[in-house]
Design a protein around this motif. Structure first.
Motif, PDB file in Angstrom:
ATOM      1  N   MET A   1       0.998  -1.306   0.064  1.00 55.30           N
ATOM      2  CA  MET A   1      -0.154  -0.065   0.039  1.00 55.30           C
ATOM      3  C   MET A   1       0.835   1.404  -0.107  1.00 55.30           C
ATOM      4  O   MET A   1       1.804   1.608   0.900  1.00 55.30           O
ATOM      5  CB  MET A   1      -0.943   0.166   1.184  1.00 55.30           C
ATOM      6  N   ALA A   2       0.681   2.034  -1.086  1.00 57.58           N
ATOM      7  CA  ALA A   2       1.205   3.320  -0.987  1.00 57.58           C
ATOM      8  C   ALA A   2       1.031   4.111   0.211  1.00 57.58           C
ATOM      9  O   ALA A   2       0.086   4.291   0.705  1.00 57.58           O
ATOM     10  CB  ALA A   2       1.024   4.200  -2.395  1.00 57.58           C
ATOM     11  N   THR A   3       1.937   5.199   0.893  1.00 57.54           N
ATOM     12  CA  THR A   3       1.968   6.096   1.826  1.00 57.54           C
ATOM     13  C   THR A   3       2.481   7.443   1.350  1.00 57.54           C
ATOM     14  O   THR A   3       2.974   7.455   0.184  1.00 57.54           O
ATOM     15  CB  THR A   3       2.394   5.618   2.939  1.00 57.54           C
ATOM     16  N   ILE A   4       1.994   8.265   2.236  1.00 59.15           N
ATOM     17  CA  ILE A   4       2.742   9.543   2.028  1.00 59.15           C
ATOM     18  C   ILE A   4       3.758   9.645   2.974  1.00 59.15           C
ATOM     19  O   ILE A   4       3.556   9.712   4.254  1.00 59.15           O
ATOM     20  CB  ILE A   4       1.696  10.662   2.519  1.00 59.15           C
ATOM     21  N   GLY A   5       4.850   9.756   2.478  1.00 59.65           N
ATOM     22  CA  GLY A   5       6.220   9.724   3.287  1.00 59.65           C
ATOM     23  C   GLY A   5       6.447  10.974   3.759  1.00 59.65           C
ATOM     24  O   GLY A   5       5.951  12.136   3.183  1.00 59.65           O
ATOM     25  N   LEU A   6       7.498  11.362   4.551  1.00 55.79           N
ATOM     26  CA  LEU A   6       7.766  12.572   5.006  1.00 55.79           C
ATOM     27  C   LEU A   6       8.412  13.479   3.867  1.00 55.79           C
ATOM     28  O   LEU A   6       7.849  14.688   3.863  1.00 55.79           O
ATOM     29  CB  LEU A   6       8.988  12.451   5.955  1.00 55.79           C
ATOM     30  N   ARG A   7       8.972  12.829   2.831  1.00 57.82           N
ATOM     31  CA  ARG A   7       9.508  13.894   1.833  1.00 57.82           C
ATOM     32  C   ARG A   7       8.298  14.600   1.041  1.00 57.82           C
ATOM     33  O   ARG A   7       8.351  15.773   0.862  1.00 57.82           O
ATOM     34  CB  ARG A   7      10.525  13.060   0.936  1.00 57.82           C
ATOM     35  N   LYS A   8       7.640  13.558   0.646  1.00 60.12           N
ATOM     36  CA  LYS A   8       6.332  13.972   0.093  1.00 60.12           C
ATOM     37  C   LYS A   8       5.342  15.059   0.747  1.00 60.12           C
ATOM     38  O   LYS A   8       4.734  16.044   0.269  1.00 60.12           O
ATOM     39  CB  LYS A   8       5.190  12.900  -0.553  1.00 60.12           C
ATOM     40  N   ALA A   9       5.214  14.706   2.060  1.00 56.67           N
ATOM     41  CA  ALA A   9       4.320  15.478   3.162  1.00 56.67           C
ATOM     42  C   ALA A   9       5.004  16.917   3.343  1.00 56.67           C
ATOM     43  O   ALA A   9       4.468  18.090   3.044  1.00 56.67           O
ATOM     44  CB  ALA A   9       4.544  15.093   4.600  1.00 56.67           C
ATOM     45  N   ARG A  10       6.237  16.967   3.310  1.00 58.25           N
ATOM     46  CA  ARG A  10       7.162  18.516   3.231  1.00 58.25           C
ATOM     47  C   ARG A  10       6.803  19.247   1.921  1.00 58.25           C
ATOM     48  O   ARG A  10       6.789  20.297   1.946  1.00 58.25           O
ATOM     49  CB  ARG A  10       8.486  18.050   3.592  1.00 58.25           C
ATOM     50  N   THR A  11       6.848  18.455   0.777  1.00 62.26           N
ATOM     51  CA  THR A  11       6.678  19.224  -0.463  1.00 62.26           C
ATOM     52  C   THR A  11       5.338  19.641  -0.748  1.00 62.26           C
ATOM     53  O   THR A  11       5.049  20.689  -1.065  1.00 62.26           O
ATOM     54  CB  THR A  11       6.690  17.922  -1.600  1.00 62.26           C
ATOM     55  N   ILE A  12       4.366  18.901   0.092  1.00 64.42           N
ATOM     56  CA  ILE A  12       2.974  19.176  -0.031  1.00 64.42           C
ATOM     57  C   ILE A  12       2.827  20.514   0.678  1.00 64.42           C
ATOM     58  O   ILE A  12       2.118  21.512   0.154  1.00 64.42           O
ATOM     59  CB  ILE A  12       1.940  18.308   0.507  1.00 64.42           C
ATOM     60  N   ILE A  13       3.471  20.761   1.933  1.00 67.01           N
ATOM     61  CA  ILE A  13       3.462  21.947   2.633  1.00 67.01           C
ATOM     62  C   ILE A  13       3.983  22.852   2.107  1.00 67.01           C
ATOM     63  O   ILE A  13       3.622  24.031   1.792  1.00 67.01           O
ATOM     64  CB  ILE A  13       3.915  21.576   4.086  1.00 67.01           C
ATOM     65  N   ARG A 105      -5.279  10.233  -2.444  1.00 71.31           N
ATOM     66  CA  ARG A 105      -5.350   9.127  -3.080  1.00 71.31           C
ATOM     67  C   ARG A 105      -3.935   8.515  -3.945  1.00 71.31           C
ATOM     68  O   ARG A 105      -3.247   9.647  -4.378  1.00 71.31           O
ATOM     69  CB  ARG A 105      -6.626   8.908  -4.146  1.00 71.31           C
ATOM     70  N   ASP A 106      -3.810   7.456  -3.875  1.00 70.88           N
ATOM     71  CA  ASP A 106      -2.425   6.896  -4.495  1.00 70.88           C
ATOM     72  C   ASP A 106      -3.139   6.748  -6.291  1.00 70.88           C
ATOM     73  O   ASP A 106      -4.219   6.974  -6.407  1.00 70.88           O
ATOM     74  CB  ASP A 106      -2.026   5.702  -4.236  1.00 70.88           C
ATOM     75  N   GLY A 107      -2.173   6.359  -6.959  1.00 68.78           N
ATOM     76  CA  GLY A 107      -2.558   5.812  -8.411  1.00 68.78           C
ATOM     77  C   GLY A 107      -3.827   4.999  -8.698  1.00 68.78           C
ATOM     78  O   GLY A 107      -4.231   5.127  -9.806  1.00 68.78           O
ATOM     79  N   ARG A 108      -3.869   3.941  -7.471  1.00 68.59           N
ATOM     80  CA  ARG A 108      -5.030   3.102  -7.764  1.00 68.59           C
ATOM     81  C   ARG A 108      -6.188   3.469  -7.167  1.00 68.59           C
ATOM     82  O   ARG A 108      -7.326   2.856  -7.154  1.00 68.59           O
ATOM     83  CB  ARG A 108      -4.343   1.848  -7.017  1.00 68.59           C
ATOM     84  N   GLY A 109      -6.426   4.895  -6.578  1.00 72.00           N
ATOM     85  CA  GLY A 109      -7.327   5.192  -5.993  1.00 72.00           C
ATOM     86  C   GLY A 109      -7.711   4.956  -4.669  1.00 72.00           C
ATOM     87  O   GLY A 109      -8.714   5.481  -3.905  1.00 72.00           O
ATOM     88  N   ASN A 110      -6.519   4.336  -3.892  1.00 75.98           N
ATOM     89  CA  ASN A 110      -6.795   4.141  -2.512  1.00 75.98           C
ATOM     90  C   ASN A 110      -6.420   5.605  -1.737  1.00 75.98           C
ATOM     91  O   ASN A 110      -5.370   5.943  -1.953  1.00 75.98           O
ATOM     92  CB  ASN A 110      -5.680   3.013  -2.087  1.00 75.98           C
ATOM     93  N   VAL A 111      -7.088   5.639  -0.539  1.00 75.57           N
ATOM     94  CA  VAL A 111      -6.997   6.684   0.213  1.00 75.57           C
ATOM     95  C   VAL A 111      -5.558   6.511   0.882  1.00 75.57           C
ATOM     96  O   VAL A 111      -5.332   5.442   1.648  1.00 75.57           O
ATOM     97  CB  VAL A 111      -8.080   6.926   1.349  1.00 75.57           C
ATOM     98  N   ILE A 112      -4.612   7.386   1.093  1.00 78.92           N
ATOM     99  CA  ILE A 112      -3.546   7.376   1.757  1.00 78.92           C
ATOM    100  C   ILE A 112      -3.264   8.405   2.575  1.00 78.92           C
ATOM    101  O   ILE A 112      -1.955   8.300   3.307  1.00 78.92           O
ATOM    102  CB  ILE A 112      -2.123   7.362   0.721  1.00 78.92           C
TER     103      ILE A 112
END
Length: 142
Positions: A1-13, A105-112
């Motif tokens: 299952m895909a997750t939002i890692g710290l690097r992506k979280a920091r990019t989002i912010i 959501r990830d590329g498969r539509g799962n809530v991450i």
């Protein structure tokens, strides 16, 4: 299952705050939660009130726990206030059902996870948050 890692979280912010400065919004606070509603990362801009953490988290928490973005939660609260109030009671008042809660959501539509943005109008909060989600290469529902 895909997750939002710290690097992506920091990019989002970072990108959400860049969008806010571009739009000349009031100081924002942005939180990123994982699929279980746990905080991955949070930032509050200078000048944002200290209570903004709880509001941002509440927007994101409502989105991730219901699988509905903040705009849909607002609409549901208007149509069925008793239901949304009951959910908020179950979750100890942690949900803020307004725009600015972005379901991720990830590329498969799962809530991450979810992103919560607060500080300006709810609609502007959602625009800034979506810019961050998209910049991180993820799919958001505002």
């Amino acid at each position: 299952m895909a997750t939002i890692g710290l690097r992506k979280a920091r990019t989002i912010i970072r990108k959400a705050l860049e969008k806010a400065r571009e739009m000349e919004l009031k100081p924002l606070s942005v939180v990123v939660l994982d699929a279980g509603g746990h905080v991955i990362a949070f930032e509050r801009e200078d000048g944002a009130s200290p209570g903004r953490f709880d509001i941002a988290r509440g927007k994101a928490y409502g989105a991730v726990m219901t699988g509905m973005p903040g705009s849909a939660l607002r609409d549901r609260a208007e149509a069925q206030a008793y239901f949304v109030n009951a959910l908020n009671g179950l979750w100890d008042g942690k949900m803020v059902p307004v725009p600015g809660g972005i379901l991720v959501r990830d590329g498969r539509g799962n809530v991450i996870g979810a992103v919560g943005v607060t500080g300006d109008t709810s609609e502007n909060d959602a625009i800034a948050g979506m810019a961050g989600v998209e910049a991180a290469g993820l799919t958001g529902e505002a």
